[in-house]
Motif scaffolding. Structure first.
Motif, short mmCIF file in Angstrom:
data_model
loop_
_atom_site.label_atom_id
_atom_site.label_comp_id
_atom_site.label_asym_id
_atom_site.label_seq_id
_atom_site.Cartn_x
_atom_site.Cartn_y
_atom_site.Cartn_z
N UNK A 191 0.82 -1.31 0.03
CA UNK A 191 0.08 -0.08 0.03
C UNK A 191 0.93 1.29 0.17
N UNK A 192 2.18 1.18 0.67
CA UNK A 192 2.81 2.47 0.46
C UNK A 192 3.34 2.63 -0.78
N UNK A 193 3.58 1.63 -1.60
CA UNK A 193 4.10 1.96 -3.06
C UNK A 193 3.10 1.94 -4.08
N UNK A 194 1.63 2.22 -3.95
CA UNK A 194 0.84 2.38 -4.83
C UNK A 194 -0.08 3.53 -4.59
N UNK A 195 0.41 4.59 -4.69
CA UNK A 195 -0.31 6.26 -4.27
C UNK A 195 -0.26 7.16 -5.12
N UNK A 196 -1.02 8.06 -4.80
CA UNK A 196 -0.85 9.42 -5.65
C UNK A 196 0.11 10.39 -5.10
N UNK A 197 0.78 10.76 -6.23
CA UNK A 197 1.86 11.71 -5.94
C UNK A 197 1.80 13.00 -6.55
N UNK A 198 2.47 13.84 -6.23
CA UNK A 198 2.41 15.34 -7.08
C UNK A 198 2.87 15.15 -8.61
N UNK A 199 4.18 14.42 -8.84
CA UNK A 199 4.39 14.57 -10.18
C UNK A 199 5.42 13.22 -10.14
N UNK A 200 6.09 12.78 -11.30
CA UNK A 200 6.59 11.77 -11.47
C UNK A 200 8.00 11.85 -11.01
N UNK A 201 8.76 12.93 -10.71
CA UNK A 201 9.74 12.93 -9.85
C UNK A 201 9.54 12.48 -8.61
N UNK A 202 8.46 12.92 -7.86
CA UNK A 202 7.93 12.39 -6.49
C UNK A 202 7.80 10.90 -6.67
N UNK A 218 1.19 7.08 -14.07
CA UNK A 218 0.37 7.46 -14.86
C UNK A 218 -0.31 8.49 -14.43
N UNK A 219 -0.78 9.54 -15.27
CA UNK A 219 -1.52 10.76 -15.01
C UNK A 219 -2.98 10.50 -14.38
N UNK A 220 -3.34 11.25 -13.35
CA UNK A 220 -4.38 11.06 -12.78
C UNK A 220 -4.85 12.34 -11.93
N UNK A 224 0.05 11.99 -10.14
CA UNK A 224 0.67 11.02 -10.98
C UNK A 224 0.31 9.67 -9.94
N UNK A 225 -0.24 8.51 -10.67
CA UNK A 225 -0.47 7.46 -9.72
C UNK A 225 0.76 6.52 -9.86
N UNK A 226 1.49 6.43 -8.96
CA UNK A 226 2.81 5.83 -8.71
C UNK A 226 2.69 4.22 -8.19
N UNK A 227 3.50 3.40 -8.97
CA UNK A 227 3.50 2.10 -8.76
C UNK A 227 4.89 1.82 -8.50
N UNK A 228 5.32 1.05 -7.62
CA UNK A 228 6.55 0.56 -7.24
C UNK A 228 6.63 -0.89 -7.17
N UNK A 229 7.49 -1.85 -7.33
CA UNK A 229 7.31 -3.32 -7.26
C UNK A 229 8.69 -4.00 -7.62
#
Length: 406
Positions: A191-202, A218-220, A224-229
């Motif tokens: 859950x910590x690695x699938x979140x909305x962040x301000x921009x792609x650098x974040x 992905x833009x949202x 940016x909807x950020x996914x790490x894995x």
């Protein structure tokens, strides 16, 4: 029915066998080829695992093999059926490595994998790890609340990848891996690695701060909807961008309004994707010796096979810039893998023997003292389960066991 007593004690027919070959397939041989050895380091027994680390840092629990969805399952890993169990420290560590994880934890026979350890979390004399492993009762697999934790020493040293909310320095090592259709995202995330962040650098900074080697965005709605894995999920495949039905979907500017594609230079910029198609970025410095499988090309999901895709060594670990840790060689985890026993043995006459379980010598002695038939060792050649089943079937016995090749 010759074995009325034996039927009552049918559990003794657990097909105990030391002649079974190791049943692993999948990536274990690839792991050993890439890493050279099973060199996991035993960090010790850690107290209060679930509260201190499990809930926040060890979010991935490998499951028994499911060929219809290998996203969270591993060939040969059986964590708890009545007939098989492969839970041992070495087996668990191998599975975590196969999914790209640095740390392995065993608590009460439960295996979990993690990228990081909480700051200050360490082994303690109060911790008790005394639960016998389901796959080998001579080894321990954690305790009721304590966990045995192991680390893959081919990852960067802990002080090189500190736990921080944002790590631009490590984020600078992410490189473009390719354009992928990834409908399931990364199953090895939390859950910590699938979140909305301000921009792609974040997004890059966030994933680097948590130690995840793969990411996409992905833009949202202006964010940016950020996914790490750490590994790709079911159905993922690499796409040829020029063949996409929606041009530019894999090189979308991350600040673009939803539905506006293209305008991002994938060779120089950090880009986003949409509609399950994303530019994926990978960080060599956050990987160990083994890189989880990266899928090849397809034109569409229904293609029966992948087109091979040779990944450059410059995109795979272990780290080349960050320092590797130094551990005392005496801490290397030693222990054999658990056997995977055949669930069914069929014989030519049509009888089928089903695996009933794995039982100790005591219960076998009880059955032996009541009624049994011993095949002379000289005639039990080859010493296989199939051969023993055929011999017992000819004598109309309903159960059999094999112990020490006899």
């Amino acid at each position: 029915m010759r074995l009325s007593v034996g039927q009552a004690l049918a559990a003794a027919a657990g097909l105990l066998s030391v002649v079974d070959a190791q049943g692993y397939y999948g990536s274990v041989s690839a792991e050993l080829s890439a890493c050279g050895s099973d060199n996991f380091i035993n960090l010790g027994c850690f107290p209060g695992f679930e509260v201190a680390a499990g809930f926040g840092f060890f979010k991935f629990n490998p499951q028994g093999y499911n060929p219809s969805d290998p996203s969270r399952s591993f060939p040969g890993w059986d964590p708890g059926s009545q007939f098989n169990n492969t839970v041992t420290p070495l087996d668990c560590a191998r599975v975590c490595r196969a999914y790209g994880y640095k740390f392995t934890a065993l608590r009460d026979n439960s295996c979990s994998c993690g990228i990081q350890l909480p700051a200050g979390y360490s082994p303690d004399g109060v911790a008790v790890c005394d639960v016998a492993c389901g796959g080998d009762s001579t080894q321990t697999c954690g305790g009721g609340s304590s966990a045995q934790i192991y680390v893959d020493p081919t990852f960067a040293a802990n002080d090189q990848v500190p736990i921080v909310a944002s790590n631009p320095a490590i984020a600078s090592y992410y490189e473009y891996l390719g354009c992928y259709n990834a409908p399931g995202g990364f199953p090895t995330t939390d859950g910590r690695a699938s979140v909305l962040v301000a921009d792609i650098d974040a997004c890059f900074n966030l994933c680097a701060g948590m130690g995840y080697p793969l990411l996409h965005g992905a833009p949202d709605n202006g964010q940016v909807r950020c996914i790490c894995g750490t590994a790709f999920g079911l159905g993922a495949y690499r796409v040829h961008p020029q063949l996409l039905p929606t041009p530019g979907v894999c090189n979308t500017t991350c600040s673009a309004p939803d539905g506006i594609f293209g305008d991002c230079d994938i060779s120089t910029d950090r880009c986003c994707g949409a509609n399950n198609v994303y530019p994926i970025y990978i960080n060599t410095q956050l990987q160990g010796c083994y890189t989880p499988r990266i899928p090849g090309y397809k034109t569409n999901p229904s293609d029966p096979v992948y087109e091979c895709d040779a990944i450059s060594d410059t995109l795979t670990g272990p780290p080349t810039v960050l320092d590797l840790p130094e551990y005392d060689p005496s801490l290397i985890l030693h222990g054999h893998t658990a056997l995977i026993r055949m669930p069914v043995v069929a014989v030519p006459r049509g009888r089928t023997y089903y695996l009933n379980g794995c039982y100790g010598r005591t219960i076998l002695d009880v059955v032996d003292s009541l009624v049994s038939y011993h095949v002379p060792t000289a005639t039990f050649t080859p010493a296989t389960l199939d051969h023993c089943a055929a011999l017992c079937d000819n004598l109309e016995y309903n159960i059999f066991s094999v112990l020490n090749g006899k």
